[in-house]
Enzyme design. Structure first.
Site, short mmCIF file in Angstrom:
data_model
loop_
_atom_site.label_atom_id
_atom_site.label_comp_id
_atom_site.label_asym_id
_atom_site.label_seq_id
_atom_site.Cartn_x
_atom_site.Cartn_y
_atom_site.Cartn_z
N ARG A 1 49.20 9.35 41.06
CA ARG A 1 48.44 10.22 41.97
C ARG A 1 48.87 9.87 43.39
O ARG A 1 48.77 8.71 43.81
CB ARG A 1 46.93 9.99 41.85
CG ARG A 1 46.29 10.37 40.52
CD ARG A 1 46.29 11.86 40.25
NE ARG A 1 45.52 12.65 41.18
CZ ARG A 1 44.22 12.89 41.09
NH1 ARG A 1 43.51 12.34 40.13
NH2 ARG A 1 43.61 13.67 41.96
N ASP B 1 39.40 9.36 49.73
CA ASP B 1 40.58 8.94 48.98
C ASP B 1 41.61 8.28 49.88
O ASP B 1 42.41 7.47 49.40
CB ASP B 1 41.20 10.16 48.29
CG ASP B 1 40.38 10.60 47.09
OD1 ASP B 1 40.66 10.11 45.99
OD2 ASP B 1 39.46 11.41 47.27
N ARG C 1 39.43 8.72 37.37
CA ARG C 1 39.60 9.36 38.67
C ARG C 1 38.66 8.66 39.65
O ARG C 1 37.82 7.85 39.27
CB ARG C 1 39.30 10.86 38.59
CG ARG C 1 38.16 11.19 37.65
CD ARG C 1 37.26 12.27 38.13
NE ARG C 1 36.74 12.01 39.46
CZ ARG C 1 35.69 11.23 39.72
NH1 ARG C 1 35.09 10.58 38.74
NH2 ARG C 1 35.25 11.09 40.95
N GLY C 2 38.83 8.99 40.93
CA GLY C 2 38.13 8.27 41.98
C GLY C 2 39.03 7.19 42.52
O GLY C 2 39.58 6.39 41.76
N ALA C 3 39.20 7.16 43.84
CA ALA C 3 40.20 6.28 44.44
C ALA C 3 40.04 4.80 44.03
O ALA C 3 41.01 4.17 43.61
CB ALA C 3 40.17 6.42 45.97
N GLN D 1 33.49 18.00 39.18
CA GLN D 1 33.11 16.58 39.13
C GLN D 1 31.64 16.39 39.49
O GLN D 1 31.00 15.46 39.00
CB GLN D 1 33.98 15.77 40.09
CG GLN D 1 35.44 15.66 39.66
CD GLN D 1 36.31 16.65 40.42
OE1 GLN D 1 35.88 17.77 40.70
NE2 GLN D 1 37.53 16.25 40.75
N ASN E 1 39.69 13.65 51.49
CA ASN E 1 38.75 13.57 50.37
C ASN E 1 38.85 14.86 49.56
O ASN E 1 39.65 15.74 49.87
CB ASN E 1 37.33 13.35 50.88
CG ASN E 1 36.37 12.92 49.79
OD1 ASN E 1 36.66 12.01 49.01
ND2 ASN E 1 35.22 13.56 49.70
N LYS E 2 38.04 14.97 48.53
CA LYS E 2 38.06 16.11 47.64
C LYS E 2 37.97 17.42 48.42
O LYS E 2 37.24 17.52 49.41
CB LYS E 2 36.90 16.01 46.64
CG LYS E 2 36.89 17.09 45.57
CD LYS E 2 38.17 17.08 44.75
CE LYS E 2 38.43 15.74 44.12
NZ LYS E 2 39.75 15.67 43.44
#
Length: 353
Positions: free
Chosen positions: A97, A245, A54-56, A204, A255-256
């Site tokens: 995603r 992201d 995970r993480g762009a 996270q 973003n998150k």
């Protein structure tokens, strides 16, 4: 003097081997460290979809290696028509995603490389994927330096979600700034307080960011998501530093989930709000953030088991991203420089010719 590129940067979430792509399964952290071997594009897509990776930036890098695995398989099956067959693999990876634009960016770059190939495509595609990975690491270290220089003598930093080595090729974006600040503070004998939100529902921050910082010997304090404004009111936070992201052409940032409310609270309390992301995260075809596709995951990630059985009159809404308007952002830090504040005009100065 500590070297931030070694002492404070030990973790790698993606490792290429001759057998395939080793993915550090982040679902099991911090209890155990377990790498899973992906030998096909489908397995890489599944690793992305199920949050093993995970993480762009890391998602984009994983997808690039997924193309390498797809080319290996398709060329062995049919050396003459492998380019036609691999389109299915591109589609599977692209759908893993929907929000992180780095995924589409990396696939587009791999497609451009692929278009010029004849014969066995694996060596050239592997070199391109490894270049994407290496360039991301170099960009992260530059962003860390630029962000630390801009923040200067800040004593309290709040970060959200995980934006470190686990979310990138290494060092991190927002957490890379934290690493660079910590290096500076350690060298000068100064104190830096690092606060991390839990980042529900996947935690996270609690599981990944704290583990990363602990592995690198950087002390940090965990807070629940809803405690951030209180810490700001108590003047414990000088800057909020987050990743992204997807960034729209006008500077709006997806973003998150929870990033938007942190930006609102920071603006109210007169605190700086920094976004750190490579220019590959900017979607130049997206005019503003209202058009960002917001991924929604299963309500069972939120609902306690009691409410998950059929017949209960309770539901959950589980968007995993939100959009922070550019007007709430003090600075965007990229590997090509700063946009302070981010606007359509200042972002254009960061665009490659």
């Amino acid at each position: 003097m500590h070297d931030s590129t070694t002492t404070y940067d030990r973790i790698r979430p993606l490792l290429w081997t001759e057998a395939g792509l080793q993915v550090l399964d982040q679902r099991f952290l911090p209890e155990r460290t377990e790498y899973r071997l992906c030998t096909s594009a489908q397995e890489v897509a599944e690793a992305i979809r199920t949050m093993q990776v995970r993480g762009a930036p890391a998602i984009g890098i994983a997808a690039a290696f997924g193309v390498v695995l797809a080319a290996r398989q398709r060329f062995r099956q049919d050396p003459k028509r492998w380019k036609e067959a691999i389109e299915k693999d591109f589609a599977v990876l692209a759908e893993a995603r929907p929000t992180a634009v780095n995924l589409a960016w990396a696939l587009a770059r791999m497609r451009r490389c692929l278009a010029a190939l004849d014969g066995d495509p694996e060596p050239a595609l592997l070199a391109e994927a490894q270049a994407i990975q290496a360039e991301d690491l170099a960009a992260n270290r530059r962003m860390g330096r630029l962000g630390a220089e801009l923040i200067g003598g800040a004593k309290g930093i709040l970060t959200h979600c995980n934006t470190g080595s686990l979310a990138t090729s290494g060092f991190g974006t927002a957490l890379g700034v934290v690493r660079a600040l910590w290096q500076r503070a350690a060298a000068r004998g100064e104190t830096l307080r690092v606060y991390a939100t839990e980042t529900r529902p996947w935690l996270q921050g609690a599981r990944l960011t704290l583990w990363e910082l602990e592995q690198d010997g950087i002390p940090a304090t965990l807070i629940c998501d809803s405690a951030a404004a209180l810490l700001m009111r108590r003047r414990l936070i000088d800057w909020v530093v987050v990743g992204a992201d997807r960034i729209a052409a006008n500077g709006d940032v997806a973003n998150k989930i929870g990033t938007y409310q942190l930006a609102v609270a920071a603006r109210y309390h007169g605190i700086g709000f920094m976004v750190v992301a490579p220019t590959s995260t900017i979607d130049w075809n997206l005019p503003h953030g209202d058009r960002v596709p917001i991924e929604e995951r299963s309500e069972n990630e939120l609902l306690p088991p009691y409410f998950q059985s059929q017949g209960k009159r309770v539901q959950a809404l589980n968007p995993v991203f939100d959009v922070t308007p550019a007007a709430l952002i003090s600075a965007l830090v990229t590997e090509r420089g700063l946009a302070c504040p981010p606007t359509a005009a200042s972002l254009r100065t960061l665009r490659a010719p």
